[in-house]
Design a protein around this motif. Structure first.
Motif, PDB file in Angstrom:
ATOM      1  N   ALA A   1     -11.268  -3.526  56.727  1.00 35.01           N
ATOM      2  CA  ALA A   1     -12.378  -3.367  55.786  1.00 35.01           C
ATOM      3  C   ALA A   1     -13.653  -3.951  56.383  1.00 35.01           C
ATOM      4  O   ALA A   1     -13.608  -4.819  57.253  1.00 35.01           O
ATOM      5  CB  ALA A   1     -12.051  -4.074  54.470  1.00 35.01           C
ATOM      6  N   THR A   2     -14.769  -3.478  55.883  1.00 34.41           N
ATOM      7  CA  THR A   2     -16.068  -3.979  56.332  1.00 34.41           C
ATOM      8  C   THR A   2     -16.565  -5.047  55.364  1.00 34.41           C
ATOM      9  O   THR A   2     -16.017  -5.230  54.276  1.00 34.41           O
ATOM     10  CB  THR A   2     -17.104  -2.843  56.380  1.00 34.41           C
ATOM     11  OG1 THR A   2     -17.323  -2.367  55.048  1.00 34.41           O
ATOM     12  CG2 THR A   2     -16.629  -1.702  57.267  1.00 34.41           C
ATOM     13  N   ASP A   3     -17.628  -5.739  55.761  1.00 35.17           N
ATOM     14  CA  ASP A   3     -18.222  -6.756  54.896  1.00 35.17           C
ATOM     15  C   ASP A   3     -18.731  -6.159  53.589  1.00 35.17           C
ATOM     16  O   ASP A   3     -18.796  -6.843  52.571  1.00 35.17           O
ATOM     17  CB  ASP A   3     -19.364  -7.481  55.610  1.00 35.17           C
ATOM     18  CG  ASP A   3     -18.862  -8.388  56.719  1.00 35.17           C
ATOM     19  OD1 ASP A   3     -17.673  -8.757  56.691  1.00 35.17           O
ATOM     20  OD2 ASP A   3     -19.651  -8.723  57.619  1.00 35.17           O
ATOM     21  N   GLU A   4     -19.072  -4.888  53.606  1.00 36.01           N
ATOM     22  CA  GLU A   4     -19.543  -4.222  52.395  1.00 36.01           C
ATOM     23  C   GLU A   4     -18.465  -4.159  51.319  1.00 36.01           C
ATOM     24  O   GLU A   4     -18.772  -3.996  50.145  1.00 36.01           O
ATOM     25  CB  GLU A   4     -20.012  -2.801  52.730  1.00 36.01           C
ATOM     26  CG  GLU A   4     -21.219  -2.755  53.632  1.00 36.01           C
ATOM     27  CD  GLU A   4     -21.539  -1.346  54.100  1.00 36.01           C
ATOM     28  OE1 GLU A   4     -20.821  -0.395  53.728  1.00 36.01           O
ATOM     29  OE2 GLU A   4     -22.525  -1.200  54.839  1.00 36.01           O
ATOM     30  N   ASP A   5     -17.212  -4.280  51.718  1.00 35.40           N
ATOM     31  CA  ASP A   5     -16.092  -4.177  50.786  1.00 35.40           C
ATOM     32  C   ASP A   5     -15.575  -5.529  50.297  1.00 35.40           C
ATOM     33  O   ASP A   5     -14.519  -5.589  49.661  1.00 35.40           O
ATOM     34  CB  ASP A   5     -14.942  -3.405  51.436  1.00 35.40           C
ATOM     35  CG  ASP A   5     -15.259  -1.936  51.621  1.00 35.40           C
ATOM     36  OD1 ASP A   5     -16.094  -1.404  50.862  1.00 35.40           O
ATOM     37  OD2 ASP A   5     -14.666  -1.307  52.521  1.00 35.40           O
TER      38      ASP A   5
END
Length: 92
Positions: free
Chosen positions: A13-17
């Motif tokens: 997952a990315t930091d946006e998630d």
């Protein structure tokens, strides 16, 4: 103990998630507490091997829910059920 970073790396997952992943981690904790007797009190004092299985179950639950965000009624995977069964039997 499973951290946000551990889970994000596991599910890629990315930091946006972050908010979504935290929410899924909370749901996984709740799921495990309902599936394994005395989970919340056993986990902190359990063996490293037991904790590793619990952490894996949490990561697998989060991964499944993260990858399958469409609301459907589908059973938990057999692999997760087997780990939960082991946690339940080995919690002593």
């Amino acid at each position: 103990m499973t951290t946000l970073t551990d889970v994000k790396n596991y599910i890629r997952a990315t930091d946006e998630d972050d908010e979504l992943v935290r929410s899924l981690m909370d749901a996984a904790d709740s799921y495990l507490q309902g599936a394994v007797d005395d989970y919340a009190s056993v986990y902190p004092n359990a063996s490293t091997a037991w904790q590793a299985k619990a952490d894996l179950a949490k990561k697998l639950l989060v991964a499944d829910w993260y990858e399958n965000r469409t609301p459907t009624e589908r059973p938990v995977s057999p692999a997760i059920r087997l780990i939960i069964t082991q946690l339940q039997l080995e919690r002593a």
